[in-house]
Design a protein around this motif. Sequence first.
Motif, PDB file in Angstrom:
ATOM      1  N   ILE A 155       0.974  -1.471  -0.033  1.00  0.00           N
ATOM      2  CA  ILE A 155       0.257   0.379   0.050  1.00  0.00           C
ATOM      3  C   ILE A 155       0.900   1.483   0.082  1.00  0.00           C
ATOM      4  O   ILE A 155       0.531   2.501  -0.877  1.00  0.00           O
ATOM      5  CB  ILE A 155      -0.858   0.235   1.131  1.00  0.00           C
ATOM      6  CG1 ILE A 155      -1.853  -0.983   0.880  1.00  0.00           C
ATOM      7  CG2 ILE A 155      -1.364   1.559   1.254  1.00  0.00           C
ATOM      8  CD1 ILE A 155      -2.808  -1.217   2.424  1.00  0.00           C
ATOM      9  N   LYS A 156       2.309   0.915   0.781  1.00  0.00           N
ATOM     10  CA  LYS A 156       2.051   2.306   0.536  1.00  0.00           C
ATOM     11  C   LYS A 156       3.313   2.642  -0.769  1.00  0.00           C
ATOM     12  O   LYS A 156       3.928   4.050  -0.973  1.00  0.00           O
ATOM     13  CB  LYS A 156       4.189   1.827   1.693  1.00  0.00           C
ATOM     14  CG  LYS A 156       4.854   3.230   1.974  1.00  0.00           C
ATOM     15  CD  LYS A 156       6.260   2.724   2.804  1.00  0.00           C
ATOM     16  CE  LYS A 156       7.379   3.893   2.612  1.00  0.00           C
ATOM     17  NZ  LYS A 156       8.428   3.221   3.664  1.00  0.00           N
ATOM     18  N   TYR A 157       3.553   2.018  -1.434  1.00  0.00           N
ATOM     19  CA  TYR A 157       4.243   2.228  -2.789  1.00  0.00           C
ATOM     20  C   TYR A 157       3.198   1.605  -3.733  1.00  0.00           C
ATOM     21  O   TYR A 157       3.063   2.118  -5.439  1.00  0.00           O
ATOM     22  CB  TYR A 157       4.967   0.985  -3.183  1.00  0.00           C
ATOM     23  CG  TYR A 157       6.545   1.136  -2.496  1.00  0.00           C
ATOM     24  CD1 TYR A 157       7.386   2.291  -2.156  1.00  0.00           C
ATOM     25  CD2 TYR A 157       6.657  -0.081  -0.946  1.00  0.00           C
ATOM     26  CE1 TYR A 157       8.156   1.373  -1.250  1.00  0.00           C
ATOM     27  CE2 TYR A 157       8.023   0.352  -0.468  1.00  0.00           C
ATOM     28  CZ  TYR A 157       8.542   0.984  -0.814  1.00  0.00           C
ATOM     29  OH  TYR A 157       9.778   1.019   0.236  1.00  0.00           O
ATOM     30  N   THR A 158       1.946   1.501  -3.543  1.00  0.00           N
ATOM     31  CA  THR A 158       0.696   1.691  -4.413  1.00  0.00           C
ATOM     32  C   THR A 158      -0.586   2.941  -4.270  1.00  0.00           C
ATOM     33  O   THR A 158      -0.167   4.167  -4.404  1.00  0.00           O
ATOM     34  CB  THR A 158       0.135   0.507  -4.895  1.00  0.00           C
ATOM     35  OG1 THR A 158      -0.588  -0.154  -3.379  1.00  0.00           O
ATOM     36  CG2 THR A 158       1.134  -0.254  -5.120  1.00  0.00           C
ATOM     37  N   SER A 159      -2.003   2.058  -3.330  1.00  0.00           N
ATOM     38  CA  SER A 159      -2.608   2.583  -2.874  1.00  0.00           C
ATOM     39  C   SER A 159      -3.683   2.164  -2.011  1.00  0.00           C
ATOM     40  O   SER A 159      -3.963   1.026  -2.957  1.00  0.00           O
ATOM     41  CB  SER A 159      -3.472   4.072  -4.154  1.00  0.00           C
ATOM     42  OG  SER A 159      -3.879   3.199  -5.542  1.00  0.00           O
ATOM     43  N   ALA A 160      -4.245   2.899  -1.465  1.00  0.00           N
ATOM     44  CA  ALA A 160      -5.810   2.281  -0.607  1.00  0.00           C
ATOM     45  C   ALA A 160      -6.456   1.463  -1.499  1.00  0.00           C
ATOM     46  O   ALA A 160      -6.843   0.151  -2.038  1.00  0.00           O
ATOM     47  CB  ALA A 160      -6.004   2.967   0.409  1.00  0.00           C
ATOM     48  N   SER A 161      -6.912   2.081  -2.890  1.00  0.00           N
ATOM     49  CA  SER A 161      -7.376   1.688  -3.512  1.00  0.00           C
ATOM     50  C   SER A 161      -7.133   0.912  -4.162  1.00  0.00           C
ATOM     51  O   SER A 161      -8.027  -0.467  -4.486  1.00  0.00           O
ATOM     52  CB  SER A 161      -8.791   2.699  -4.579  1.00  0.00           C
ATOM     53  OG  SER A 161      -7.834   3.007  -5.602  1.00  0.00           O
ATOM     54  N   VAL A 162      -6.050   0.621  -5.018  1.00  0.00           N
ATOM     55  CA  VAL A 162      -5.512  -0.770  -6.032  1.00  0.00           C
ATOM     56  C   VAL A 162      -5.175  -1.913  -4.653  1.00  0.00           C
ATOM     57  O   VAL A 162      -5.462  -2.640  -5.153  1.00  0.00           O
ATOM     58  CB  VAL A 162      -4.359   0.178  -6.410  1.00  0.00           C
ATOM     59  CG1 VAL A 162      -3.039  -1.280  -6.708  1.00  0.00           C
ATOM     60  CG2 VAL A 162      -3.771   0.817  -6.806  1.00  0.00           C
ATOM     61  N   GLY A 163      -5.259  -1.164  -3.781  1.00  0.00           N
ATOM     62  CA  GLY A 163      -4.215  -2.090  -3.302  1.00  0.00           C
ATOM     63  C   GLY A 163      -5.527  -3.292  -2.236  1.00  0.00           C
ATOM     64  O   GLY A 163      -5.463  -4.507  -2.030  1.00  0.00           O
ATOM     65  N   SER A 164      -7.325  -2.521  -2.271  1.00  0.00           N
ATOM     66  CA  SER A 164      -8.396  -3.143  -1.946  1.00  0.00           C
ATOM     67  C   SER A 164      -8.506  -3.661  -3.116  1.00  0.00           C
ATOM     68  O   SER A 164      -9.241  -5.268  -2.458  1.00  0.00           O
ATOM     69  CB  SER A 164      -9.136  -2.075  -1.003  1.00  0.00           C
ATOM     70  OG  SER A 164      -9.673  -1.666  -2.832  1.00  0.00           O
ATOM     71  N   ILE A 165      -8.041  -3.583  -3.875  1.00  0.00           N
ATOM     72  CA  ILE A 165      -8.663  -4.452  -5.082  1.00  0.00           C
ATOM     73  C   ILE A 165      -8.056  -5.943  -5.568  1.00  0.00           C
ATOM     74  O   ILE A 165      -8.760  -6.678  -5.978  1.00  0.00           O
ATOM     75  CB  ILE A 165      -9.529  -3.383  -6.477  1.00  0.00           C
ATOM     76  CG1 ILE A 165     -10.099  -2.118  -6.434  1.00  0.00           C
ATOM     77  CG2 ILE A 165      -8.967  -4.223  -8.013  1.00  0.00           C
ATOM     78  CD1 ILE A 165     -10.096  -1.655  -7.405  1.00  0.00           C
ATOM     79  N   MET A 166      -7.104  -5.633  -5.369  1.00  0.00           N
ATOM     80  CA  MET A 166      -5.740  -6.405  -5.372  1.00  0.00           C
ATOM     81  C   MET A 166      -6.102  -8.144  -4.585  1.00  0.00           C
ATOM     82  O   MET A 166      -5.910  -8.565  -5.173  1.00  0.00           O
ATOM     83  CB  MET A 166      -4.085  -6.257  -5.321  1.00  0.00           C
ATOM     84  CG  MET A 166      -4.138  -4.783  -6.667  1.00  0.00           C
ATOM     85  SD  MET A 166      -2.345  -5.141  -6.916  1.00  0.00           S
ATOM     86  CE  MET A 166      -1.848  -6.676  -6.845  1.00  0.00           C
ATOM     87  N   ILE A 167      -6.478  -7.266  -3.338  1.00  0.00           N
ATOM     88  CA  ILE A 167      -6.751  -8.369  -1.743  1.00  0.00           C
ATOM     89  C   ILE A 167      -8.174  -9.095  -2.355  1.00  0.00           C
ATOM     90  O   ILE A 167      -8.246 -10.145  -1.766  1.00  0.00           O
ATOM     91  CB  ILE A 167      -6.453  -7.348  -0.726  1.00  0.00           C
ATOM     92  CG1 ILE A 167      -5.569  -6.749  -0.502  1.00  0.00           C
ATOM     93  CG2 ILE A 167      -7.199  -8.288   0.341  1.00  0.00           C
ATOM     94  CD1 ILE A 167      -4.309  -8.343  -0.722  1.00  0.00           C
TER      95      ILE A 167
END
Length: 301
Positions: free
Chosen positions: A94-106
């Motif tokens: 998340i530190k190197y991407t974003s909250a939205s991208v992280g939630s979608i990938m998970i």
Amino acid sequence: MNTSKSHNKFIIYAMVLAIGTCWGFSFLATSLLVKVIDPVQVLTVRWTIAGLIFLAMIAMGKIKLDLSKKGRGFLVLCAFCQPVAYMFCENNGIKYTSASVGSIMIATIPCMVLIFNALIYKQRTSRMGVVSILLAFAGVAMCTMLSPAFSIHGELKGYFLMIGAVVAGAFYTVFSARASSSYNSVEITAFQAIFGLIVFNIMNLAMGFGFETYSIVFSDWKLIAGVAFLGVFCSAFCFFAFNKTISMMDPALANNMNASTTTIVGALAGIIIGGDPGGWYTAVGLVMTLAGVILSSKQID
């Protein structure tokens, strides 16, 4: 009788909404915290809070944890995957991407479980299972690669870390199924929290942060609020509530509802509140990912 069923449904949906909201906002909270302190520091305080809550409940006799049972090996593997490996990869990702991208990938963890079942247990995946995997990962690819913030050199590290979190989450599902033959879900959750408390504090000391981590966090009310939200609500309350929903309804349906709600809340919170980049590609990619998650959840026994 109908009134009782309606009341149970209301409780289930209320808990699913609460879990999805908390876990969805956890991506945003984490993304804000790792801008100020190191991800390991966030994890140390978060899981110390959660671990102390479970230790207190064990001390009060509310939870009994017997480590002499046969399945303790799988219990340790569960805790290593979640929270240690999963949370380390997720927070740094998340530190190197974003909250939205992280939630979608998970959200693609159920799809990864299908892949693991095929590779490890040689379970045949149906044509619909293959479609669900391709659909979910295509949705993630659309959300990330079409984003104006996407950079092969800048965020590639973050994407690989998020993939690591997905793999760890899938392994956790496999090991949890084995551990559940000897331990119930509450015992597994309690052990996870205590294991996380121990490992992340050791990691925190090894990285040279020491007790300064606690002095930094507890000297700023914003940091206190962030880690308290993650520790009390996302780690302690949500796992208890999730265990409760599993006991009240079909586990596969419970997983699907929570994954879908968490992903929607996490993506929207990241874009609307956190200022993450988003557009038509995010909306289409999110729908594709959720459709793949729903289809893949139906393929898991």
